[in-house]
Enzyme design. Structure first.
Site, PDB file in Angstrom:
ATOM      1  N   HIS A 318       0.911  -1.001   0.121  1.00 43.22           N
ATOM      2  CA  HIS A 318       0.137   0.045   0.058  1.00 43.22           C
ATOM      3  C   HIS A 318       0.749   1.323   0.159  1.00 43.22           C
ATOM      4  O   HIS A 318       1.877   1.312   0.557  1.00 43.22           O
ATOM      5  CB  HIS A 318      -1.004   0.035   1.395  1.00 43.22           C
ATOM      6  CG  HIS A 318      -2.119   0.967   0.966  1.00 43.22           C
ATOM      7  ND1 HIS A 318      -1.969   2.118   1.399  1.00 43.22           N
ATOM      8  CD2 HIS A 318      -3.348   0.716   0.777  1.00 43.22           C
ATOM      9  CE1 HIS A 318      -3.357   2.795   1.055  1.00 43.22           C
ATOM     10  NE2 HIS A 318      -3.959   2.064   0.696  1.00 43.22           N
ATOM     11  N   ASP A 376      -7.825  -5.564   0.430  1.00 42.87           N
ATOM     12  CA  ASP A 376      -8.334  -6.316  -0.647  1.00 42.87           C
ATOM     13  C   ASP A 376      -8.021  -7.892  -0.588  1.00 42.87           C
ATOM     14  O   ASP A 376      -8.376  -8.582  -1.343  1.00 42.87           O
ATOM     15  CB  ASP A 376      -7.928  -5.963  -1.990  1.00 42.87           C
ATOM     16  CG  ASP A 376      -8.758  -4.652  -2.567  1.00 42.87           C
ATOM     17  OD1 ASP A 376      -9.986  -4.735  -1.994  1.00 42.87           O
ATOM     18  OD2 ASP A 376      -8.103  -3.886  -3.126  1.00 42.87           O
TER      19      ASP A 376
HETATM   20  N1  ACO Z   1       4.156  -7.824  -4.696  1.00 40.90           N
HETATM   21  C1  ACO Z   1       5.598  -7.653  -4.973  1.00 40.90           C
HETATM   22  N2  ACO Z   1       6.269  -6.705  -4.761  1.00 40.90           N
HETATM   23  C2  ACO Z   1       5.691  -5.518  -4.394  1.00 40.90           C
HETATM   24  C3  ACO Z   1       4.421  -5.261  -4.113  1.00 40.90           C
HETATM   25  C4  ACO Z   1       3.590  -6.368  -4.402  1.00 40.90           C
HETATM   26  N3  ACO Z   1       2.369  -6.480  -4.197  1.00 40.90           N
HETATM   27  N4  ACO Z   1       3.953  -4.074  -3.877  1.00 40.90           N
HETATM   28  C5  ACO Z   1       5.151  -3.176  -4.085  1.00 40.90           C
HETATM   29  N5  ACO Z   1       6.028  -4.121  -4.319  1.00 40.90           N
HETATM   30  C6  ACO Z   1       7.511  -3.748  -4.503  1.00 40.90           C
HETATM   31  C7  ACO Z   1       7.810  -3.114  -5.605  1.00 40.90           C
HETATM   32  O1  ACO Z   1       8.177  -3.793  -6.815  1.00 40.90           O
HETATM   33  C8  ACO Z   1       8.768  -2.073  -5.307  1.00 40.90           C
HETATM   34  O2  ACO Z   1      10.047  -2.755  -5.059  1.00 40.90           O
HETATM   35  P1  ACO Z   1      11.679  -2.369  -5.364  1.00 40.90           P
HETATM   36  O3  ACO Z   1      11.706  -0.980  -4.538  1.00 40.90           O
HETATM   37  O4  ACO Z   1      12.531  -3.105  -5.601  1.00 40.90           O
HETATM   38  O5  ACO Z   1      11.235  -1.496  -6.970  1.00 40.90           O
HETATM   39  C9  ACO Z   1       8.472  -1.723  -3.824  1.00 40.90           C
HETATM   40  O6  ACO Z   1       7.749  -2.908  -3.469  1.00 40.90           O
HETATM   41  C10 ACO Z   1       7.760  -0.545  -3.839  1.00 40.90           C
HETATM   42  O7  ACO Z   1       6.399  -0.488  -4.641  1.00 40.90           O
HETATM   43  P2  ACO Z   1       5.910   0.624  -5.402  1.00 40.90           P
HETATM   44  O8  ACO Z   1       5.252   0.077  -6.636  1.00 40.90           O
HETATM   45  O9  ACO Z   1       6.964   1.742  -5.833  1.00 40.90           O
HETATM   46  O10 ACO Z   1       4.854   1.140  -4.391  1.00 40.90           O
HETATM   47  P3  ACO Z   1       3.469   2.146  -4.562  1.00 40.90           P
HETATM   48  O11 ACO Z   1       3.397   2.819  -3.399  1.00 40.90           O
HETATM   49  O12 ACO Z   1       3.800   2.898  -5.769  1.00 40.90           O
HETATM   50  O13 ACO Z   1       2.473   0.884  -4.837  1.00 40.90           O
HETATM   51  C11 ACO Z   1       0.600  -0.634  -4.631  1.00 40.90           C
HETATM   52  C12 ACO Z   1       1.420   0.646  -4.075  1.00 40.90           C
HETATM   53  C13 ACO Z   1       0.155   0.090  -6.054  1.00 40.90           C
HETATM   54  C14 ACO Z   1      -0.624  -0.823  -3.700  1.00 40.90           C
HETATM   55  C15 ACO Z   1       1.498  -1.805  -4.901  1.00 40.90           C
HETATM   56  O14 ACO Z   1       1.814  -2.348  -3.596  1.00 40.90           O
HETATM   57  C16 ACO Z   1       0.725  -2.863  -5.494  1.00 40.90           C
HETATM   58  O15 ACO Z   1       0.883  -2.792  -6.939  1.00 40.90           O
HETATM   59  N6  ACO Z   1       0.399  -3.894  -4.829  1.00 40.90           N
HETATM   60  C17 ACO Z   1      -0.497  -5.047  -5.669  1.00 40.90           C
HETATM   61  C18 ACO Z   1      -2.167  -4.363  -5.969  1.00 40.90           C
HETATM   62  C19 ACO Z   1      -2.831  -4.216  -5.006  1.00 40.90           C
HETATM   63  O16 ACO Z   1      -3.075  -5.045  -3.893  1.00 40.90           O
HETATM   64  N7  ACO Z   1      -3.550  -3.040  -4.740  1.00 40.90           N
HETATM   65  C20 ACO Z   1      -4.661  -2.467  -3.883  1.00 40.90           C
HETATM   66  C21 ACO Z   1      -3.980  -1.313  -2.923  1.00 40.90           C
HETATM   67  S1  ACO Z   1      -5.303  -1.033  -1.785  1.00 40.90           S
HETATM   68  C22 ACO Z   1      -6.508  -0.203  -2.503  1.00 40.90           C
HETATM   69  O17 ACO Z   1      -6.649   0.358  -3.402  1.00 40.90           O
HETATM   70  C23 ACO Z   1      -7.801  -0.442  -1.843  1.00 40.90           C
END
Ligand code: ACO
Length: 442
Positions: A318, A376
């Site tokens: 998140h 979720d």
């Molecule tokens: N699985 C594996 N790796 C992940 C995940 C994940 N679910 N989420 C983040 N990471 C990693 C990224 O690859 C990144 O790694 P790095 O630093 O080596 O490049 C690091 O964690 C940071 O991730 P970002 O994408 O920069 O974080 P951001 O804050 O932009 O994204 C998000 C947040 C979109 C929720 C992301 O965690 C994600 O895609 N999660 C999966 C989708 C999801 O569950 N969305 C629901 C969100 S809650 C809602 O909307 C109700």
């Protein structure tokens, strides 16, 4: 540019001075403090005073507005609506009480609550002509596509509630949207099944009515299970608002131009649909089905950690919560109680989800990046137990979030400092060049 902080950032007399190392010019910007959360630097005069814009893709460090509705402390897993913790609201309120709180800022008295419930109930029907809109969609249309279209179409039906400068009209539009969303969602589901639309029933509460419109048929009434209705109500509360997330910011940005409120909510629905946002609940269930069994989990964890593989563990991570998502905790408890009440003793997807959570939470990659289950992660398993098809998961989220969107939209319209939203950019394209006739291009 270098930065020096001239005083403790918690005082409203604080400011930040930036020094342009090229010209040597110093410019000072005030620090604003809220009731909770870190202070913010007011950079509204940054460009005028320094000639610089800020660059912050994804708005990671940028506050776009002032708000009194919802507060999140992502490091400590705290979510407050109008100051009230989400745990207390989920335990003690019903969804419409939370709607009242978000819209009006205070919990209702019992008279106010009865009046609000009645008013929402009286707005649940859709204009009959809207049925024609549904018939324009293919039967296999995703219900979120139908939601975007039908909610946008409301803007062509309710001309008496679209003068956004009139607070009364704004509130009528708000009530209409909260009230009609379950009907629109229920009908989207009915349309996908090829079943007749089921009209709302005024003797049912919000969650019961929603279940009725999804599951009743003209030949057979739907017997409402109180456990399912209670779980649905709680799920709606958990999704009601979440400050300036992608869909809420979309609603605010769309509304900042003075656009029709129903069209603004349609834009919010479009944003919510994406798998990085509300679409994650559908994606979680699809992912669990794909993983299939516990033996395959390590392989998927490996894929999630591989920087060259776009796969992510859906329902994990998140932007704001870096400790735990308090909604996920309540959702997990609700999930267990629903499965117990429904006497579902063996739910392989729940076992798989719990094992995936356990393994991920012990893995250095997820620990280092502070990736925890979000709201979720468990909601899909509950929805499945309630008999709701996967494609409807994000629709349920939209039904719940509508009140948050509309409360934030109202707050934006009332904010005297509100301007049309217009971010700037860092341009890296071609310099100015002259057009060449097509015959002379190589
Ligand atoms: N699985 C594996 N790796 C992940 C995940 C994940 N679910 N989420 C983040 N990471 C990693 C990224 O690859 C990144 O790694 P790095 O630093 O080596 O490049 C690091 O964690 C940071 O991730 P970002 O994408 O920069 O974080 P951001 O804050 O932009 O994204 C998000 C947040 C979109 C929720 C992301 O965690 C994600 O895609 N999660 C999966 C989708 C999801 O569950 N969305 C629901 C969100 S809650 C809602 O909307 C109700």
């Amino acid at each position: 540019m270098s930065k020096k902080t001239s005083a403790a950032a918690t005082s409203s007399n604080s400011n930040v001075t930036v020094t342009d190392n090229v010209s040597g010019k110093e410019s000072t910007f005030p620090i604003l403090t809220g009731t909770e959360g870190p202070p913010v630097i007011d950079i509204r005069r940054l460009y005028a005073e320094t000639g610089y814009f800020t660059y912050d893709p994804g708005f990671v460090a940028t506050g776009s507005c002032e708000s009194k509705i919802t507060y999140i402390d992502g490091d400590n897993g705290i979510l407050l609506h109008r100051g009230y913790p989400i745990e207390q609201l989920a335990e003690n309120s019903d969804f419409l009480e939370v709607c009242y709180l978000l819209l009006y800022g205070e919990l209702p008295t019992s008279d106010q609550k009865s009046e609000f419930d009645r008013a929402i109930t009286l707005h649940t029907m859709l204009h009959e002509q809207l049925t024609n809109f549904y018939r324009g969609f293919r039967r296999d249309a995703h219900p979120m596509a139908i939601m975007c279209g039908v909610v946008g179409a409301l803007s062509a039906f309710y001309h008496d509630s679209t003068d956004i400068s009139d607070p009364h009209q704004r509130m009528v539009a708000s009530y209409r949207m909260v009230a009609k969303m379950p009907t629109i969602a229920g009908w989207a589901y009915k349309y996908s099944l090829g079943q007749p639309f089921i009209y709302p029933r005024n003797d049912l509460d919000f969650a019961e009515n929603f279940l009725h419109m999804m599951f009743a048929t003209p030949c057979e009434d739907y017997e409402i299970n109180p456990v399912i209705a209670k779980a649905m109500d709680r799920i709606l509360i958990l999704h009601a608002d979440h400050e300036q997330n992608a869909s809420t910011s979309t609603v605010r940005l769309t509304g900042s131009s003075g656009a029709n409120p129903f069209a603004c909510i349609s834009a919010g629905i479009a944003s919510l649909w994406g798998p990085a946002h509300g679409g994650a609940n559908e994606a979680v269930l699809n992912m669990l089905r794909e993983i299939g069994s516990k033996e395959n989990i390590p392989n998927y964890i490996k894929k999630a950690k591989d920087p060259d593989d776009p796969f992510r563990i859906m329902g994990f991570g998140h932007r704001v919560y870096k400790n735990f998502d308090p909604r996920a905790k309540i959702m997990r408890e609700t999930c267990h109680s629903v499965l117990d009440e429904l006497d579902i003793r063996d739910e392989p997807l729940l076992d798989l989800a719990m094992e995936l959570e356990r393994i991920a939470l012990e893995d250095e990659y997820f620990v280092d990046r502070k990736l925890y289950p979000n709201v979720d992660f468990y909601s899909g398993i509950i929805f499945q137990a309630l008999g709701i098809p996967t494609t409807m998961f994000t629709v349920l989220f939209a039904v719940a979030r509508t009140v948050g969107w509309i409360a934030q939209w109202n707050e934006m319209i009332e904010d005297p400092s509100q301007k049309i939203g217009r971010p700037r950019q860092l341009y890296t394209g071609a310099d100015r060049r002259d057009h060449i006739p097509i015959s002379e291009r190589s």
